[in-house]
Design a protein around this motif. Structure first.
Motif, mmCIF file in Angstrom:
data_model
loop_
_atom_site.group_PDB
_atom_site.id
_atom_site.type_symbol
_atom_site.label_atom_id
_atom_site.label_comp_id
_atom_site.label_asym_id
_atom_site.label_seq_id
_atom_site.Cartn_x
_atom_site.Cartn_y
_atom_site.Cartn_z
ATOM 1 N N GLU A 64 -5.292 5.625 -6.099
ATOM 2 C CA GLU A 64 -4.965 5.338 -4.701
ATOM 3 C C GLU A 64 -5.691 4.074 -4.224
ATOM 4 O O GLU A 64 -5.099 3.230 -3.533
ATOM 5 C CB GLU A 64 -5.369 6.535 -3.835
ATOM 6 C CG GLU A 64 -4.963 6.400 -2.374
ATOM 7 C CD GLU A 64 -5.395 7.608 -1.553
ATOM 8 O OE1 GLU A 64 -4.535 8.167 -0.842
ATOM 9 O OE2 GLU A 64 -6.576 8.002 -1.621
ATOM 10 N N GLU A 67 -3.952 1.007 -5.581
ATOM 11 C CA GLU A 67 -2.694 0.748 -4.875
ATOM 12 C C GLU A 67 -2.941 0.095 -3.519
ATOM 13 O O GLU A 67 -2.180 -0.757 -3.083
ATOM 14 C CB GLU A 67 -1.915 2.063 -4.688
ATOM 15 C CG GLU A 67 -1.297 2.593 -5.974
ATOM 16 C CD GLU A 67 -0.376 1.591 -6.638
ATOM 17 O OE1 GLU A 67 0.481 1.016 -5.940
ATOM 18 O OE2 GLU A 67 -0.540 1.357 -7.848
ATOM 19 N N LYS A 68 -4.029 0.497 -2.855
ATOM 20 C CA LYS A 68 -4.294 -0.012 -1.504
ATOM 21 C C LYS A 68 -4.980 -1.378 -1.505
ATOM 22 O O LYS A 68 -5.051 -2.022 -0.467
ATOM 23 C CB LYS A 68 -5.164 0.995 -0.725
ATOM 24 C CG LYS A 68 -4.409 2.241 -0.307
ATOM 25 C CD LYS A 68 -5.315 3.172 0.491
ATOM 26 C CE LYS A 68 -4.559 4.390 0.999
ATOM 27 N NZ LYS A 68 -5.432 5.328 1.739
ATOM 28 N N LYS A 70 -5.260 -4.885 -1.505
ATOM 29 C CA LYS A 70 -4.275 -5.954 -1.268
ATOM 30 C C LYS A 70 -4.609 -7.244 -2.004
ATOM 31 O O LYS A 70 -3.751 -8.095 -2.185
ATOM 32 C CB LYS A 70 -4.172 -6.226 0.244
ATOM 33 C CG LYS A 70 -3.579 -5.053 1.003
ATOM 34 C CD LYS A 70 -3.569 -5.287 2.508
ATOM 35 C CE LYS A 70 -3.009 -4.056 3.231
ATOM 36 N NZ LYS A 70 -3.093 -4.195 4.694
#
Length: 605
Positions: A64, A67-68, A70
């Motif tokens: 997670e 994925e976050k 940036k």
């Protein structure tokens, strides 16, 4: 993000590394950025950074976080592979286990199946507490021999053999080590302080050709019982002379609070502050209804706070010292005292019983066949053989024997043209089976599963009632899960659940290795040991209380410290409490009995 000075040191370092620090200190975050840096700068198109962790919850949290992030591009993210030690070892074993003499086709012997396979050996010994050291050694040797026989003769490999087999493979084959290092030139080892001797043996082989980055919290070693060695970090230092970077002063998880400070003071046994922001210690009256009322009320308040924060997927953990207390709190949350509103929640319990119970539900979802009763009896015996995991009780093993004997008498009576014995323990079992077979399946797996579970819980067979209650703890049928999809597909293709039992068994194996599980959300109840590697918006730690008769304490169970006796305090107990306290991001609440508060919360002098 703005990196700290220590995080910039990690980004600049090369070669083998040891990054140490407490909970929420930023070790994982910077390791992800370091992985991306190496993948972009140093790797070829098919090469990846491998990130290994013990728990699936930790793996899902890392996935997670990646994925976050940036600042990392999609192509780079695909070059970071995250999995558990178990799943990585299993991939190696499946592909190369034949080099050890294992069969070409291997299958996993799951913990419940292993418990069933070893039940004959275990039932031949007295209960664990009554065995002499010599008998314990003999029992352990018999179990080891049977595990190896199952692996080499039947191709069924239990989890405990994964690391020893992989260690043997890697130390015995330079070509295999080179092959892995070519695929994974860098490996990040999460929670490195908890590696046992067999896992460390594997790491030593991996480090021959690959770059290793070990992430560790020296104060968070609470798994000594699985063989974690207090000297493991020194072993790493001696083997690799790594660049060492210490994050112990950083706290990102609960920034703006004193939660980490309170946890560190717990370890030292002395409190430097009167008050710690983010820490709320309260007492309750030491009686069941008053204690549970206080806990339920505190949970309402915590839920109101996190809901008001407008955070998506908020989480509150209720952490308790024992497995028994996990179930007790879960039961009270379903039916709180004083007609208070029930609290929707998830209880994280030992899953052997729930998994074996699910096999019974799956069988009952399938169409009835000529061996319906016989299969149910087999599954019910499996349930009692395996529900205790590697510590089965004599009563559970005896129950399986009684069921088997009763079924043999039942069949003998039928063969002789007689009615089965009216006093047979299986009368209620087969009556329940008959009632369930009258339920019309709908094709909706969730609806049908719940209907069968309700029939088990509401039937007259106490053994099947227990099964129905255990199956409440299974979450695999939540919307969108693979198990739900596979059962629905089975219905569409066959007009019924023709393969439900096989699908359920496969689902639990797949679930063990799944990396995509979402971190817990909502209210979650779990044993304090199970909170390791996790984080929650708020944490509530709740312990048991002394039971008195005629003014004397006759029991003091379910305490953070055994019997709440200061002589039982050791490093492991302090570490466990600290780990639990530091799971909270914004607030940790501690509930302890008024008349006998937890000794770790009191000054030592």
């Amino acid at each position: 993000m703005n990196l700290t000075e220590k995080q910039l040191e990690v980004m600049a370092a090369d070669g083998q590394m040891l990054v140490t620090g407490g909970p929420g200190s930023g070790k994982t975050t910077v390791s992800i950025l370091k992985a991306a840096q190496m993948a972009d700068r140093d790797f070829g198109p098919q090469q990846k950074v491998l990130f290994l962790s013990f728990a699936r919850a930790s793996v899902s949290r890392v996935v997670e976080a990646i994925e976050k992030e940036k600042s990392i591009g999609k192509d780079t993210k695909r070059k970071i592979e995250v999995e558990t030690y178990h799943s990585f070892f299993w991939r190696i074993l499946k592909a190369h286990g034949y080099l050890l003499g294992l069969p070409r086709r291997l299958s996993i012997l799951t913990p419940p199946a292993e418990a069933i396979a070893l039940s004959v050996i275990r039932s031949s010994y007295k209960s664990e507490s009554k065995l002499s050291n010599e008998e314990k050694n003999a029992k352990q040797e018999a179990e080891r021999t049977e595990r190896k026989r199952l692996a080499f003769e039947e191709g069924k490999v239990c989890f405990d053999l994964f690391a020893p087999f992989v260690g043997e493979l890697l130390h015995g084959s330079a070509r295999l080590r080179k092959l892995l290092a070519t695929r994974y030139p860098a490996i990040i080892l999460d929670e490195f302080q908890d590696t046992n001797a067999e896992q460390w043996y594997v790491v030593q082989a991996l480090g021959t050709d690959a770059k290793l980055i070990a992430l560790a919290d020296p104060e968070q070693r609470i798994f000594d019982f699985i063989g974690a060695d207090p000297e493991r970090l020194n072993h790493f230092r001696e083997a690799y002379n790594p660049t060492e970077i210490d994050f112990s002063d950083a706290n990102h998880r609960s920034a703006g609070t004193d939660i980490a400070k309170f946890g560190n003071d717990l370890l030292k046994g002395s409190f430097e502050q009167q008050k710690y922001s983010g820490i709320d210690v309260q007492v309750f009256e030491p009686f069941l209804d008053q204690a549970m009322t206080k806990l339920v009320t505190m949970t309402y308040e915590a839920r109101s706070r996190v809901v008001a924060s407008n955070k998506e997927d908020w989480s509150i953990a209720v952490l308790v010292p024992t497995k028994k207390m996990t179930r007790a709190v879960s039961d009270k949350f379903r039916e709180p005292p004083a007609e208070m509103q029930a609290i929707p929640h998830t209880a994280v319990v030992e899953l052997e019983a729930a998994i074996l119970g699910s096999e019974i539900v799956a069988h009952l979802m399938q169409p009835s066949g000529p061996n319906d009763a016989s299969i149910l009896v087999d599954l019910l015996c499996n349930y009692f053989h395996g529900k205790g995991g590697d510590r089965p009780t004599k009563s559970a093993l005896g129950e399986a024997d009684r069921i088997r004997t009763a079924f043999e008498k039942w069949l003998s009576a039928l063969e002789e043209g007689k009615d089965p014995p009216k006093n047979s323990m299986l009368q209620a079992t087969f009556k329940c089976l008959s009632e369930i077979r009258a339920i019309e399946m709908t094709g909706n797996p969730d609806t049908d599963w719940r209907a069968i579970r309700a029939a088990l819980e509401g039937g007259n067979c106490k053994r099947l009632r227990e099964v129905g209650n255990e199956v409440r703890n299974i979450r695999l049928l939540e919307r969108g899960t693979q198990l739900r999809q596979d059962l629905a597909q089975d219905w569409r293709e066959n007009g019924g659940y023709a393969s439900a039992l096989l699908i359920v068994r496969q689902a639990f194996v797949q679930e063990h290795f799944a990396n995509s599980a979402k971190p817990e959300s909502g209210v979650v109840i779990m044993n304090m040991h199970k909170a390791k590697g996790k984080q929650f918006d708020e944490v509530i730690i709740f312990e048991g209380w002394p039971v008195k008769q005629r003014g004397k304490v006759v029991a003091n169970l379910d305490r953070i410290v055994r019997n709440n006796d200061r002589s039982e305090v050791n490093e492991g107990v302090r570490q466990n409490f600290r780990v639990s306290v530091t799971r909270g991001r914004s607030r940790t609440n501690i509930l302890t009995p008024r008349t006998d508060p937890c000794v770790l919360l009191l000054p030592e002098h």
